[in-house]
Structures are given as C-alpha cells and as structure tokens.
Design an enzyme around this catalytic site. Structure first.
Site, PDB file in Angstrom:
ATOM      1  N   ARG A   1      -7.603  -3.888 -10.304  1.00  0.00           N
ATOM      2  CA  ARG A   1      -6.177  -3.563 -10.453  1.00  0.00           C
ATOM      3  C   ARG A   1      -5.409  -4.876 -10.422  1.00  0.00           C
ATOM      4  O   ARG A   1      -5.392  -5.556  -9.408  1.00  0.00           O
ATOM      5  CB  ARG A   1      -5.791  -2.621  -9.308  1.00  0.00           C
ATOM      6  CG  ARG A   1      -4.385  -2.735  -8.821  1.00  0.00           C
ATOM      7  CD  ARG A   1      -3.987  -1.567  -7.960  1.00  0.00           C
ATOM      8  NE  ARG A   1      -4.522  -1.549  -6.609  1.00  0.00           N
ATOM      9  CZ  ARG A   1      -4.180  -2.370  -5.629  1.00  0.00           C
ATOM     10  NH1 ARG A   1      -3.340  -3.352  -5.856  1.00  0.00           N
ATOM     11  NH2 ARG A   1      -4.694  -2.229  -4.430  1.00  0.00           N
TER      12      ARG A   1
ATOM     13  N   HIS B   1      -0.708  -2.075  -5.564  1.00  0.00           N
ATOM     14  CA  HIS B   1      -1.061  -0.644  -5.525  1.00  0.00           C
ATOM     15  C   HIS B   1       0.009   0.209  -6.217  1.00  0.00           C
ATOM     16  O   HIS B   1      -0.294   1.053  -7.051  1.00  0.00           O
ATOM     17  CB  HIS B   1      -1.254  -0.213  -4.075  1.00  0.00           C
ATOM     18  CG  HIS B   1      -1.502   1.248  -3.902  1.00  0.00           C
ATOM     19  ND1 HIS B   1      -2.685   1.844  -4.276  1.00  0.00           N
ATOM     20  CD2 HIS B   1      -0.710   2.237  -3.427  1.00  0.00           C
ATOM     21  CE1 HIS B   1      -2.617   3.143  -4.029  1.00  0.00           C
ATOM     22  NE2 HIS B   1      -1.424   3.411  -3.516  1.00  0.00           N
TER      23      HIS B   1
ATOM     24  N   TYR C   1      -2.821  -9.100   1.119  1.00  0.00           N
ATOM     25  CA  TYR C   1      -4.227  -8.788   1.396  1.00  0.00           C
ATOM     26  C   TYR C   1      -5.202  -9.295   0.345  1.00  0.00           C
ATOM     27  O   TYR C   1      -6.403  -9.066   0.458  1.00  0.00           O
ATOM     28  CB  TYR C   1      -4.417  -7.276   1.614  1.00  0.00           C
ATOM     29  CG  TYR C   1      -3.929  -6.397   0.473  1.00  0.00           C
ATOM     30  CD1 TYR C   1      -4.733  -6.157  -0.634  1.00  0.00           C
ATOM     31  CD2 TYR C   1      -2.661  -5.813   0.513  1.00  0.00           C
ATOM     32  CE1 TYR C   1      -4.289  -5.363  -1.683  1.00  0.00           C
ATOM     33  CE2 TYR C   1      -2.200  -5.023  -0.540  1.00  0.00           C
ATOM     34  CZ  TYR C   1      -3.014  -4.801  -1.626  1.00  0.00           C
ATOM     35  OH  TYR C   1      -2.572  -4.023  -2.663  1.00  0.00           O
TER      36      TYR C   1
HETATM   37  C1  TPP Z   1      -6.049  12.605   1.394  1.00  0.00           C
HETATM   38  C2  TPP Z   1      -5.241  11.346   1.303  1.00  0.00           C
HETATM   39  N1  TPP Z   1      -5.355  10.421   2.275  1.00  0.00           N
HETATM   40  C3  TPP Z   1      -4.627   9.276   2.198  1.00  0.00           C
HETATM   41  C4  TPP Z   1      -3.768   9.065   1.161  1.00  0.00           C
HETATM   42  C5  TPP Z   1      -2.921   7.805   1.095  1.00  0.00           C
HETATM   43  N2  TPP Z   1      -3.389   6.950  -0.018  1.00  0.00           N
HETATM   44  C6  TPP Z   1      -2.736   6.962  -1.197  1.00  0.00           C
HETATM   45  S1  TPP Z   1      -3.458   5.966  -2.308  1.00  0.00           S
HETATM   46  C7  TPP Z   1      -4.663   5.507  -1.226  1.00  0.00           C
HETATM   47  C8  TPP Z   1      -5.755   4.551  -1.649  1.00  0.00           C
HETATM   48  C9  TPP Z   1      -6.589   5.100  -2.764  1.00  0.00           C
HETATM   49  O1  TPP Z   1      -7.476   4.153  -3.262  1.00  0.00           O
HETATM   50  P1  TPP Z   1      -8.443   4.455  -4.445  1.00  0.00           P
HETATM   51  O2  TPP Z   1      -9.054   5.803  -4.318  1.00  0.00           O
HETATM   52  O3  TPP Z   1      -9.380   3.307  -4.526  1.00  0.00           O
HETATM   53  O4  TPP Z   1      -7.519   4.522  -5.736  1.00  0.00           O
HETATM   54  P2  TPP Z   1      -6.555   3.436  -6.382  1.00  0.00           P
HETATM   55  O5  TPP Z   1      -5.194   3.645  -5.774  1.00  0.00           O
HETATM   56  O6  TPP Z   1      -7.130   2.088  -6.095  1.00  0.00           O
HETATM   57  O7  TPP Z   1      -6.548   3.752  -7.827  1.00  0.00           O
HETATM   58  C10 TPP Z   1      -4.474   6.128   0.009  1.00  0.00           C
HETATM   59  C11 TPP Z   1      -5.342   5.930   1.187  1.00  0.00           C
HETATM   60  C12 TPP Z   1      -3.666  10.069   0.175  1.00  0.00           C
HETATM   61  N3  TPP Z   1      -2.880   9.946  -0.897  1.00  0.00           N
HETATM   62  N4  TPP Z   1      -4.423  11.197   0.260  1.00  0.00           N
END
Ligand code: TPP
Length: 361
Positions: free
Chosen positions: A262, A266, A275
């Site tokens: 990415r 985020h 980070y």
């Molecule tokens: C069940 C749940 N727990 C926590 C979150 C908070 N949260 C939103 S995005 C994220 C990280 C997700 O990372 P990844 O799956 O690697 O996807 P990316 O954003 O990198 O595409 C978190 C922990 C959430 N949306 N849903």
C-alpha cells in the site's frame, strides 16, 4: 523424519511468488503460468490507468471535504484490476473498503461506488446489478458472505463463482478461518484473494503471522494455495483465471496470497510515517504495477504514446465525471441515524435522537 504426502504437497504454494513480468517489465524466464492474450493485457493496462486516476480523484475529494474517508489502493492495481478482469459477468465479487477500484473495474458507477464513503447512510449501488456485495468495513465478514453465495449458487445449479478480496490483517480474523473451513468441506466455488500489502493499519506482517506465508493458511482446511506477485497484473490475472476455471468446473476453492504494497497511508486519516520507513515506500515505488505492464507492452510494440495519451484522456474524463457527481450536495437527514435500526426504538435511542434534534434546532 516428517514426510510430506503428495496430497499435502498439492495444496502447498510455491516458495517464491509466481510471476510473469519482472519489476522492470521483462518476461520472466520459464514462467509457470500462461501469458494472457495481448488484448487482455491492453485491457488490464487501460483499466489500471482508469483505476489509478479514480483513486487519486477520491483522495483529492477527502481534502475538499466531499468524501468522509477514503482508503487508497494506489500500488495495488494489479490485484484490484487483474482479479476482477478474470471474472465473468455471472460471477460474484465481495470487496472490502479498500477495493473501490475493483468496483469501478467491475462496472459499478464511480459516484455510486463512493456514496458509502461519502458519509451517506445507504449503500450507493445495487449489489445485484453487477453482482458485487457491499464493501465490508468489519474485517473478513465478506469471506463468509462469499462462501455462502458460492455454495448457494451450486445448490441452484448455477455455475457462477465468488471472488472475495481481503487484506493480510483480515486473515487473522476468526471469520476467515470459518469461511476457509466450510469452503473446503463444501468444495464451494470461491476464491479468496489476500492482498498482502504488508500492514494492518500500523501492524506489520511480522507481528501477526507465524506461518511461512499467508497462502499456507489454506492447507489446514484442504484448500489449495497459490502465492503470486501482487504487483504483476499478468500473473494475478492468470492465477485468478485458473482458480475461477477450477471452481466453475467443480474443483472447489482456492486461496491466493498476492504480495503487494500500500503506497498511501491506511486512509486519509492515518499518518503512515509513524510506523514505516520512507525507504520502504521508495523500494515499492520501483515495483509499480502500472509501470511494469507499460514497459512490457511498449517492449512488445503493443503500446505507444498515442495509445497511452488516449487512455490518459479517458481517465481524465472519468475523473471529471466523479468530481461532478460528488460535488452535488448530499441530502442527508441526521435523524435517519435513528430510523430503521429497530422496529421499536429503545429508550436510549429515543433519548439520543431527541438530544440530537435539540442540538440541531
Ligand atoms: C472486525 C474488525 N476489527 C477491527 C477493525 C479495525 N480495522 C479496520 S482496518 C484494519 C486493518 C486491516 O488490515 P488488512 O486486513 O491488512 O487490510 P488493509 O487495510 O491493509 O487493506 C483494522 C484492524 C475492523 N474494521 N473490523
């Protein structure tokens, strides 16, 4: 001494990600995959250019206050576009908040794609029109939806398959494991595409996974697993196409880990400098999926400046359509927050609704 049986070996991913194009856009020697046809590669290039322009436009709209939040997928276009291009119309797509580019690639109206992230209360598009599930914000819930829909399609005698997109962080959620388990047990026609972009917000891969790769997570569920270079659009298309064909022919599910990165934070609300090191971003900018396919197409004489300029002009017109649509005021009634939650609102909700109405008076 432990021995790996042939049945176990058949489920294992390769040690190195499968690729067709090097970072410089040269054909990889002895690729293990068939190269997609020239017109497919040109189509991928065009859709990636449109996708990147759409992504930049959406990011700009957050700065103008027209979008509440936008999770950019810049740098992940090979996954967003390559995977969706491998689907047929009758197939289903289950995206996450990160996958707006996958939606517009699928044909969802770009303004309707952004309505949810704009802060309206309603999903902007009809999930049945293009067979695209709602963009899920709770991590990994879409994995279960995909398995359910894929399994149901077989019950109905349809030969459609479901593609679910998820991030590396989402593979740590229980839902992903339940979905993989039942996909394996039912041999559901579903493809899990993990876009491993290195981070779950600020949490790096090293802090959330002990397996040799995320692709290895399919093995315990009897789901064959593939590791692919997620910045190689030709390879992503080829492996997803293979998995789609296998699923359609009754071969069951596949788990694909696509290694990507990415480039942006985020979301627009995140400061990625806290980070990760800028040198890491620079390294990945040198592995840009769009540069890669352009270099290859030019080396083959399939792309020249005239064709590229025409695609860029189309992308500008696309961005302009998004701007016009998003500049229209949203007709939102704050009281809607409390409507349609329960048939009978709870006393607490009634109190909050009254408080908000008072504040807005
Ligand atoms: C069940 C749940 N727990 C926590 C979150 C908070 N949260 C939103 S995005 C994220 C990280 C997700 O990372 P990844 O799956 O690697 O996807 P990316 O954003 O990198 O595409 C978190 C922990 C959430 N949306 N849903």
């Amino acid at each position: 001494m432990t021995t790996v049986t042939s049945a176990e070996r058949a489920l294992l991913p390769t040690d190195e990600p499968l690729a067709l194009l090097s970072a410089a856009g040269e054909l990889v020697a002895d690729p293990a995959l068939p190269m997609p046809a020239d017109e497919v590669l040109l189509d991928l290039h065009r859709k990636m250019v449109l996708g990147r322009r759409f992504d930049a436009q959406a990011t700009a709209l957050t700065k103008q206050g027209r979008l509440a939040v936008y999770p950019s997928s810049r740098g992940q276009e090979a996954c967003e576009v390559g995977a969706v291009a491998a689907l047929e119309e009758r197939d289903w797509l289950f995206p996450t908040y990160r996958d707006s580019v996958a939606l517009v690639t699928r044909g969802v109206d770009p303004v309707e794609t952004l309505t949810l992230l704009q802060g309206g209360w309603h999903l902007g598009y009809d999930p049945y029109e293009h067979r695209v599930g709602p963009q899920c914000t709770p991590l990994a819930t879409n994995t279960l939806h995909a398995v359910g829909v894929a399994h149901a399609a077989r019950f109905k005698g349809e030969d459609s398959v479901a593609l679910v997109l998820l991030g590396d962080g989402a593979t740590s959620e229980g839902d992903t494991h339940e979905a993989l388990n039942f996909a394996g047990v039912w041999q559901a026609p579903v493809i899990f595409l993990v876009q491993n972009n290195g981070y779950a917000i600020s949490v790096p891969m090293s802090k959330q996974n002990a397996a040799p790769s995320l692709a290895h997570k399919g093995i315990g569920y009897g789901v064959p697993s593939v590791l692919v270079d997620g910045n190689d659009p030709a390879a992503v298309y080829a492996v997803v196409r293979d998995a789609v064909r296998a699923a359609r022919e009754g071969g069951g599910p596949t788990l694909i880990e696509a290694r990507t990165y990415r480039i942006e934070a985020h979301t627009n609300a995140d400061d990625a400098n806290r980070y990760r090191d800028p040198s890491e971003v620079a390294y990945w900018l040198g592995r840009d999926p769009l540069d890669r396919i352009e270099a290859y197409l030019r080396s083959r004489g399939l792309l020249d400046d005239t064709r590229r300029d025409a695609v860029l002009a189309e992308a500008e017109a696309f961005a302009s359509k998004v701007r016009d649509g998003m500049n229209a005021e949203v007709a939102a009634d704050p009281a809607d927050l409390f409507r349609h939650v329960y048939a009978e609102p709870t006393p607490a909700l009634r109190e909050q609704a009254a408080q908000l109405a008072e504040e807005l008076r």
